[in-house]
Design a protein around this motif. Structure first.
Motif, PDB file in Angstrom:
ATOM      1  N   GLY A 141       0.794  -1.225   0.000  1.00 58.38           N
ATOM      2  CA  GLY A 141       0.000   0.000   0.000  1.00 58.38           C
ATOM      3  C   GLY A 141       0.815   1.258   0.000  1.00 58.38           C
ATOM      4  O   GLY A 141       0.320   2.341   0.317  1.00 58.38           O
ATOM      5  N   LEU A 142       2.075   1.132  -0.377  1.00 59.93           N
ATOM      6  CA  LEU A 142       2.967   2.284  -0.388  1.00 59.93           C
ATOM      7  C   LEU A 142       2.843   3.072  -1.683  1.00 59.93           C
ATOM      8  O   LEU A 142       2.884   4.308  -1.691  1.00 59.93           O
ATOM      9  CB  LEU A 142       4.414   1.806  -0.196  1.00 59.93           C
ATOM     10  CG  LEU A 142       5.457   2.832   0.213  1.00 59.93           C
ATOM     11  CD1 LEU A 142       5.108   3.461   1.552  1.00 59.93           C
ATOM     12  CD2 LEU A 142       6.838   2.178   0.296  1.00 59.93           C
ATOM     13  N   LEU A 143       2.677   2.376  -2.783  1.00 68.41           N
ATOM     14  CA  LEU A 143       2.508   3.020  -4.083  1.00 68.41           C
ATOM     15  C   LEU A 143       1.576   2.162  -4.935  1.00 68.41           C
ATOM     16  O   LEU A 143       2.008   1.198  -5.570  1.00 68.41           O
ATOM     17  CB  LEU A 143       3.863   3.184  -4.788  1.00 68.41           C
ATOM     18  CG  LEU A 143       3.798   3.832  -6.183  1.00 68.41           C
ATOM     19  CD1 LEU A 143       3.296   5.272  -6.095  1.00 68.41           C
ATOM     20  CD2 LEU A 143       5.159   3.779  -6.867  1.00 68.41           C
ATOM     21  N   LYS A 144       0.313   2.531  -4.917  1.00 69.21           N
ATOM     22  CA  LYS A 144      -0.683   1.819  -5.719  1.00 69.21           C
ATOM     23  C   LYS A 144      -0.703   2.419  -7.126  1.00 69.21           C
ATOM     24  O   LYS A 144      -0.699   3.645  -7.278  1.00 69.21           O
ATOM     25  CB  LYS A 144      -2.070   1.981  -5.097  1.00 69.21           C
ATOM     26  CG  LYS A 144      -2.248   1.265  -3.765  1.00 69.21           C
ATOM     27  CD  LYS A 144      -2.474  -0.215  -3.981  1.00 69.21           C
ATOM     28  CE  LYS A 144      -2.801  -0.936  -2.685  1.00 69.21           C
ATOM     29  NZ  LYS A 144      -2.913  -2.393  -2.900  1.00 69.21           N
ATOM     30  N   PRO A 145      -0.742   1.595  -8.167  1.00 68.99           N
ATOM     31  CA  PRO A 145      -0.859   2.143  -9.528  1.00 68.99           C
ATOM     32  C   PRO A 145      -2.208   2.839  -9.699  1.00 68.99           C
ATOM     33  O   PRO A 145      -3.224   2.367  -9.190  1.00 68.99           O
ATOM     34  CB  PRO A 145      -0.742   0.906 -10.411  1.00 68.99           C
ATOM     35  CG  PRO A 145      -1.138  -0.233  -9.546  1.00 68.99           C
ATOM     36  CD  PRO A 145      -0.708   0.128  -8.168  1.00 68.99           C
ATOM     37  N   SER A 146      -2.178   3.962 -10.397  1.00 70.89           N
ATOM     38  CA  SER A 146      -3.435   4.717 -10.584  1.00 70.89           C
ATOM     39  C   SER A 146      -4.419   3.993 -11.490  1.00 70.89           C
ATOM     40  O   SER A 146      -5.620   4.212 -11.406  1.00 70.89           O
ATOM     41  CB  SER A 146      -3.123   6.103 -11.171  1.00 70.89           C
ATOM     42  OG  SER A 146      -2.387   6.874 -10.249  1.00 70.89           O
ATOM     43  N   HIS A 147      -3.927   3.123 -12.370  1.00 70.63           N
ATOM     44  CA  HIS A 147      -4.808   2.425 -13.313  1.00 70.63           C
ATOM     45  C   HIS A 147      -4.350   0.986 -13.474  1.00 70.63           C
ATOM     46  O   HIS A 147      -3.230   0.646 -13.138  1.00 70.63           O
ATOM     47  CB  HIS A 147      -4.784   3.122 -14.685  1.00 70.63           C
ATOM     48  CG  HIS A 147      -5.268   4.534 -14.644  1.00 70.63           C
ATOM     49  ND1 HIS A 147      -6.585   4.875 -14.779  1.00 70.63           N
ATOM     50  CD2 HIS A 147      -4.572   5.704 -14.484  1.00 70.63           C
ATOM     51  CE1 HIS A 147      -6.702   6.194 -14.704  1.00 70.63           C
ATOM     52  NE2 HIS A 147      -5.480   6.715 -14.527  1.00 70.63           N
ATOM     53  N   ARG A 148      -5.256   0.211 -14.005  1.00 70.74           N
ATOM     54  CA  ARG A 148      -4.934  -1.156 -14.406  1.00 70.74           C
ATOM     55  C   ARG A 148      -5.556  -1.398 -15.769  1.00 70.74           C
ATOM     56  O   ARG A 148      -6.623  -0.876 -16.105  1.00 70.74           O
ATOM     57  CB  ARG A 148      -5.467  -2.180 -13.394  1.00 70.74           C
ATOM     58  CG  ARG A 148      -4.650  -2.240 -12.108  1.00 70.74           C
ATOM     59  CD  ARG A 148      -5.106  -3.388 -11.203  1.00 70.74           C
ATOM     60  NE  ARG A 148      -4.326  -3.433  -9.959  1.00 70.74           N
ATOM     61  CZ  ARG A 148      -3.220  -4.130  -9.781  1.00 70.74           C
ATOM     62  NH1 ARG A 148      -2.766  -4.868 -10.799  1.00 70.74           N
ATOM     63  NH2 ARG A 148      -2.581  -4.116  -8.633  1.00 70.74           N
ATOM     64  N   SER A 149      -4.888  -2.185 -16.572  1.00 70.21           N
ATOM     65  CA  SER A 149      -5.411  -2.530 -17.894  1.00 70.21           C
ATOM     66  C   SER A 149      -6.564  -3.520 -17.747  1.00 70.21           C
ATOM     67  O   SER A 149      -6.821  -4.046 -16.657  1.00 70.21           O
ATOM     68  CB  SER A 149      -4.306  -3.139 -18.750  1.00 70.21           C
ATOM     69  OG  SER A 149      -3.950  -4.420 -18.242  1.00 70.21           O
TER      70      SER A 149
END
Length: 272
Positions: free
Chosen positions: A30-38
């Motif tokens: 939970g430190l750096l969640k991607p803003s999007h997913r394909s």
């Protein structure tokens, strides 16, 4: 957002000189969640995510733990809070540097002692390390103690290492006092000389615990000054002459002489 503005996990890792595994771990924690997913579930990152990653990597480089970054630093926007966090980290780093410097000094000192001992003796190594950890600058004397003297020291001071350290400091202090008395033209038979003789003999008794068989061992140590530190060698050479004469008078006046044979008394007076 258009796909060309998004970065895959591999692309972001390459741009930021980190690894895919690291980014996956940051996501999991939970430190750096991607803003999007394909549509297929692949992680996709924005330029804002890249800036946040840069912040994480920078703070990690400064020594902050991931827990600190996650719980305290990433979400704060107030510059004063950032400065406070950095000040706290600065103090922690200074403390670490001090401890590392002490450890380095201890390693170098132990290495020098091992070279002088010139044999593998882990008992002496352990004793030297114990004194170094106590910041006792008398650690160097260990290498000149034979097995009998070392056994006595372990038996007498094993449970009270601070007492052994205080004995060494008293020895240094009295050597300094001898030098001072000599410079002040005081004599061994004078009041100050006799008071110092009394303290010197008391120190010997504290060290030996009254075991007179330790006196010849101390004399052997005293006669082996060649490799002492230059400072203590010079001071003890001055002390030998002054204290020898002062003790001879003190023994006669105090009745200590009666506890020795004539041969033991003469040897003790001449070599103390």
């Amino acid at each position: 957002m258009k796909n060309k503005e998004l970065l895959t996990v591999g692309e972001l890792a390459k741009l930021m000189d980190t690894t895919v595994r690291t980014l996956q771990y940051y996501d999991k924690e939970g430190l750096l969640k991607p803003s999007h997913r394909s549509e297929g579930g692949r992680r996709l990152y924005t330029k804002k995510d890249m800036v946040q990653l840069h912040q994480i990597l920078s703070l990690k480089y400064l020594g902050f733990s991931l827990e600190d970054i996650k719980n305290k630093l990433i979400c704060i926007d107030n510059p004063d809070d950032v400065v406070e966090a950095l000040n706290s980290k600065e103090e922690a780093l200074k403390s670490q540097i001090e401890k590392l410097s002490e450890a380095l000094s201890a390693v170098q000192s132990l290495r020098d002692e091992v070279l002088v001992i010139h044999e593998v003796d882990f008992n002496k190594y352990a004793d030297i390390i114990a004194l170094l950890r106590q910041k006792n600058d008398g650690y160097w004397v260990i290498k000149y103690f034979d097995n009998k003297l070392m056994t006595h020291i372990r038996d007498r001071f094993g449970e009270r290492p601070e007492f052994g350290m205080s004995i060494f400091q008293k020895w240094k202090s009295m050597c300094d006092e001898v030098v001072l008395l000599k410079n002040q033209k005081e004599t061994p038979e004078g009041n100050k000389g006799q008071e110092l003789a009394k303290q010197w003999w008391s120190l010997v008794m504290d060290f030996t615990g009254g075991d007179m068989s330790m006196l010849p061992e101390l004399m052997k140590f005293n006669n082996n000054k060649q490799a002492w530190t230059q400072e203590m060698k010079n001071k003890q050479l001055i002390a030998d002459e002054f204290i020898g004469k002062a003790l001879e008078i003190y023994f006669k006046n105090s009745g200590v002489k009666s506890t020795f044979s004539e041969e033991e008394f003469n040897e003790l007076s001449n070599k103390s």
